[in-house]
Design an enzyme around this catalytic site. Structure first.
Site, PDB file in Angstrom:
ATOM      1  N   ASP A 107      65.420 -13.569 -58.022  1.00  0.00           N
ATOM      2  CA  ASP A 107      64.517 -12.417 -58.155  1.00  0.00           C
ATOM      3  C   ASP A 107      64.804 -11.329 -57.126  1.00  0.00           C
ATOM      4  O   ASP A 107      63.891 -10.829 -56.455  1.00  0.00           O
ATOM      5  CB  ASP A 107      63.060 -12.881 -58.069  1.00  0.00           C
ATOM      6  CG  ASP A 107      62.619 -13.619 -59.326  1.00  0.00           C
ATOM      7  OD1 ASP A 107      63.446 -13.749 -60.254  1.00  0.00           O
ATOM      8  OD2 ASP A 107      61.464 -14.062 -59.393  1.00  0.00           O
ATOM      9  N   TYR A 151      63.413 -40.565 -34.513  1.00  0.00           N
ATOM     10  CA  TYR A 151      63.422 -39.495 -33.524  1.00  0.00           C
ATOM     11  C   TYR A 151      63.993 -40.037 -32.225  1.00  0.00           C
ATOM     12  O   TYR A 151      64.841 -40.914 -32.238  1.00  0.00           O
ATOM     13  CB  TYR A 151      62.011 -38.897 -33.389  1.00  0.00           C
ATOM     14  CG  TYR A 151      62.035 -37.504 -32.815  1.00  0.00           C
ATOM     15  CD1 TYR A 151      62.748 -36.483 -33.446  1.00  0.00           C
ATOM     16  CD2 TYR A 151      61.355 -37.212 -31.632  1.00  0.00           C
ATOM     17  CE1 TYR A 151      62.782 -35.211 -32.914  1.00  0.00           C
ATOM     18  CE2 TYR A 151      61.382 -35.938 -31.099  1.00  0.00           C
ATOM     19  CZ  TYR A 151      62.103 -34.939 -31.739  1.00  0.00           C
ATOM     20  OH  TYR A 151      62.138 -33.676 -31.208  1.00  0.00           O
ATOM     21  N   LYS A 206      60.809 -22.893 -58.926  1.00  0.00           N
ATOM     22  CA  LYS A 206      62.232 -23.238 -58.963  1.00  0.00           C
ATOM     23  C   LYS A 206      62.491 -24.539 -58.208  1.00  0.00           C
ATOM     24  O   LYS A 206      63.316 -25.358 -58.634  1.00  0.00           O
ATOM     25  CB  LYS A 206      63.058 -22.115 -58.333  1.00  0.00           C
ATOM     26  CG  LYS A 206      63.054 -20.812 -59.096  1.00  0.00           C
ATOM     27  CD  LYS A 206      63.884 -20.865 -60.358  1.00  0.00           C
ATOM     28  CE  LYS A 206      65.345 -20.929 -60.066  1.00  0.00           C
ATOM     29  NZ  LYS A 206      66.182 -20.357 -61.115  1.00  0.00           N
ATOM     30  N   ASN A 245      66.712 -20.713 -67.932  1.00  0.00           N
ATOM     31  CA  ASN A 245      67.676 -20.987 -66.871  1.00  0.00           C
ATOM     32  C   ASN A 245      67.607 -22.407 -66.345  1.00  0.00           C
ATOM     33  O   ASN A 245      68.537 -22.877 -65.685  1.00  0.00           O
ATOM     34  CB  ASN A 245      67.480 -19.999 -65.721  1.00  0.00           C
ATOM     35  CG  ASN A 245      67.997 -18.618 -66.051  1.00  0.00           C
ATOM     36  OD1 ASN A 245      68.300 -18.314 -67.214  1.00  0.00           O
ATOM     37  ND2 ASN A 245      68.103 -17.761 -65.053  1.00  0.00           N
ATOM     38  N   ASN A 247      60.864 -11.354 -70.120  1.00  0.00           N
ATOM     39  CA  ASN A 247      59.932 -12.434 -69.842  1.00  0.00           C
ATOM     40  C   ASN A 247      58.869 -11.943 -68.858  1.00  0.00           C
ATOM     41  O   ASN A 247      59.218 -11.283 -67.880  1.00  0.00           O
ATOM     42  CB  ASN A 247      60.705 -13.619 -69.237  1.00  0.00           C
ATOM     43  CG  ASN A 247      60.104 -14.954 -69.575  1.00  0.00           C
ATOM     44  OD1 ASN A 247      59.132 -15.059 -70.303  1.00  0.00           O
ATOM     45  ND2 ASN A 247      60.680 -16.000 -69.019  1.00  0.00           N
TER      46      ASN A 247
END
Length: 431
Positions: free
Chosen positions: A149, A51, A106, A327, A295
Site C-alpha cells: 500500500d 535469555y 496481511k 493476492n 477494491n
C-alpha cells in the site's frame, strides 16, 4: 487512474459487511495478531537458556558465521509487512496509522496460508530516502520484506532501492501480487477461448503500481499490444505529463480509450468505479476476458457486465464473486518458496513460475473438501479460472515452483535442493 487522495467510494453496497467487519476487528480483543512462544518456558532452567546466560551462545555463533542466524533464530521464517499508508486498498492516502488493519491482515494471511510469521510495521514517512533508510536499518530482523500500500510512482523507486541494498527477498505486493494472479487468470482465459498470449490485445485501466507491473509481466509473456489509461485518458506518445513507467506503455498519439477497447481481447481494471463503461465493454472481441479489480468497489459489478456481454469471462477482486484475483494466492507462497531457498531477490522467473503453477492447479481435479467449503460445484471453465484461497495444494504447487525457479535462475543461496523432498516438507506444514 492515479488517485492518491481519499476517494469518496460508495460502500453502501456492503453496509452489513462493514458492521460485521468492525465487530470482527474489535471483539473480543482488538486486532488480529499476537505473539506466541515456541520453546519451553516454564522453569528457571528454561529462563537461563532463553535469555541470560544461555542466549550468549547463539549470539557468539552468529558473530562467527552470520548464516547461523537462520539456524538459531526465527529470521528464516519471519516476514516484515511494511507500509506508509499512501495507497491503502482503493481508498487512497489514509496514512500509516490507518493502514495498520490491512497490514495486520496481511500478517495473518502469511501465517494461515504459508506458515510464515509476520510483523506489521507502519512507517510514518513519505520521503523515499528516509523510508528506505528506515526499512534497510531494520532488515536484519527479517528473512523477507513485503512492501504494501505504497503509492505510485514512489513505490517503484522504493522497491528498486531496497532490492539493490538488501540481500533478502523484497516485493511490493500491490505491484507483483496482482500481476502474478491476473496473469494466471489470463492464461486460463486464453486456454478456454483458444487465444495465445502473443496475439492478445490488452487494455489496462489504471496506471499505478499494480497496472505497471501487470503490463510488464504480460509483455514478458509475449503480449505485444497493450494500451493503458490513467485519470487523464489513454496514455499516448503525444502527452508530456508521463512518468518513465507510464512512458513504457505509451500508444500512438491521438488514440482514445474508446478506440483502444475496439476488438480488445482483455481489459484489466485497476482503477476506480466507473473508470470504463458498458459501452466500451460492448466494443470488445467475442468472449472477452474482463477483470474489474478495483477494491472494495469494482469498476463494474459482474452483473452489470453480463447484461452487456453474456459471453465474457469475468473476474473481480472480491471474495463474493467467482474468479477472485486475490493476492493471497500469490504472496504467501512466493515468499515461502523464496525464503526457503534463501533467495537474494524475487525475480521475473519466480513470479512467472507462480503464475504457471496457479493456472495449472485450476485445471486439476477439484478436491471434495473445497467444494464443500465453498458450497458449490467447481469445474475448470469461465466461472473457475483461478484457484480458491483455501485450496490446500497451493503451498505445495506454488511455493515449490517458485523455489525451483529461484534455484534454476541462480538467485538461491542454498547449496543443495531436492524438489520432491521440499514438496513433501511443504505438504506437512499445513497438514
Amino acid at each position: 487512474m492515479d488517485c492518491n487522495y481519499i476517494r469518496g467510494a460508495d460502500l453502501s453496497h456492503d453496509s452489513e459487511l462493514n458492521q460485521k467487519a468492525l465487530a470482527y476487528h474489535a471483539d473480543p480483543k482488538p486486532g488480529k495478531i499476537a505473539i506466541r512462544i515456541t520453546k519451553p518456558f516454564m522453569t528457571q532452567s528454561d529462563l537461563s537458556l532463553a535469555y541470560s546466560p544461555g542466549v550468549a551462545a547463539p549470539c557468539l555463533e552468529i558473530r562467527k558465521n552470520p548464516d547461523d542466524v537462520y539456524r538459531y533464530t526465527s529470521k528464516g521464517n519471519l516476514v516484515a509487512v511494511i507500509s506508509n499508508g499512501t495507497a491503502v486498498l482503493g481508498l487512497g492516502n489514509l496514512g500509516a496509522l490507518a493502514s495498520k488493519p490491512v497490514m495486520e491482515g496481511k500478517a495473518i494471511l502469511f501465517k494461515k496460508f504459508s506458515d510464515l510469521d509476520a510483523y506489521d510495521i507502519e512507517v510514518d514517512e513519505t520521503d523515499i530516502e528516509r523510508f528506505c533508510d528506515t526499512v534497510a536499518a531494520i532488515a536484519p530482523t527479517f528473512g523477507g520484506i513485503n512492501l504494501e500500500d505504497i503509492k505510485a510512482p514512489e513505490c517503484f523507486e522504493i522497491e528498486r532501492r531496497l532490492v539493490e541494498r538488501l540481500d533478502i527477498p523484497v516485493m511490493h505486493d500491490d505491484q507483483h501480487g496482482t500481476a502474478v494472479i491476473s496473469l494466471a487468470g489470463i492464461m486460463n482465459g486464453c486456454h478456454i477461448t483458444g487465444r495465445s498470449m502473443e496475439n492478445l490485445k490488452v487494455v489496462i485501466i489504471g496506471a499505478g503500481a499494480a497496472a505497471i507491473s501487470c503490463a510488464r509481466i504480460y509483455r514478458f509473456m509475449g503480449v505485444k499490444e497493450i494500451y493503458m489509461s490513467d485519470s487523464k485518458g489513454l496514455i499516448h506518445a503525444g502527452r508530456n505529463d508521463l512518468n518513465p513507467q507510464k512512458r513504457e506503455f505509451a500508444a500512438s498519439e491521438g488514440m482514445t480509450q474508446k478506440e483502444a477497447f475496439e476488438n480488445a481481447d482483455v481489459v484489466v481494471g485497476l482503477s476506480a468505479p466507473g473508470s470504463f463503461s458498458l459501452e466500451e465493454i460492448a466494443l470488445m472481441a467475442p468472449n472477452p476476458i474482463i477483470f474489474t479489480l478495483a477494491n472494495p468497489v469494482p469498476e463494474l459489478f459482474p452483473e452489470e457486465v453480463r447484461a452487456v456481454r453474456a459471453d465474457a469471462i469475468i473476474a473481480t477482486g472480491r471474495s463474493d464473486y467467482p474468479n477472485q484475483v486475490n493476492n493471497v494466492l500469490g504472496f504467501p507462497f512466493i515468499f515461502r518458496g523464496a525464503m526457503d531457498v534463501r533467495a537474494k531477490t524475487i525475480n521475473m522467473e519466480m513470479k512467472v513460475a507462480a503464475s504457471r503453477a496457479l493456472a495449472a492447479l485450476t485445471q486439476c481435479e477439484i478436491p471434495p473438501y473445497l467444494e464443500e467449503l465453498y458450497g458449490t460445484k467447481l469445474e475448470f471453465g469461465k466461472e473457475y479460472i483461478i484457484p480458491k484461497p483455501f485450496d490446500k495444494r497451493l503451498i505445495v504447487e506454488v511455493s515449490a515452483s517458485v523455489a525451483e525457479a529461484a534455484v534454476k535462475s541462480g538467485v538461491a543461496r542454498i547449496e543443495t535442493f531436492d524438489l520432491e523432498a521440499y514438496r513433501h516438507t511443504l505438504a506437512e506444514r499445513l497438514a
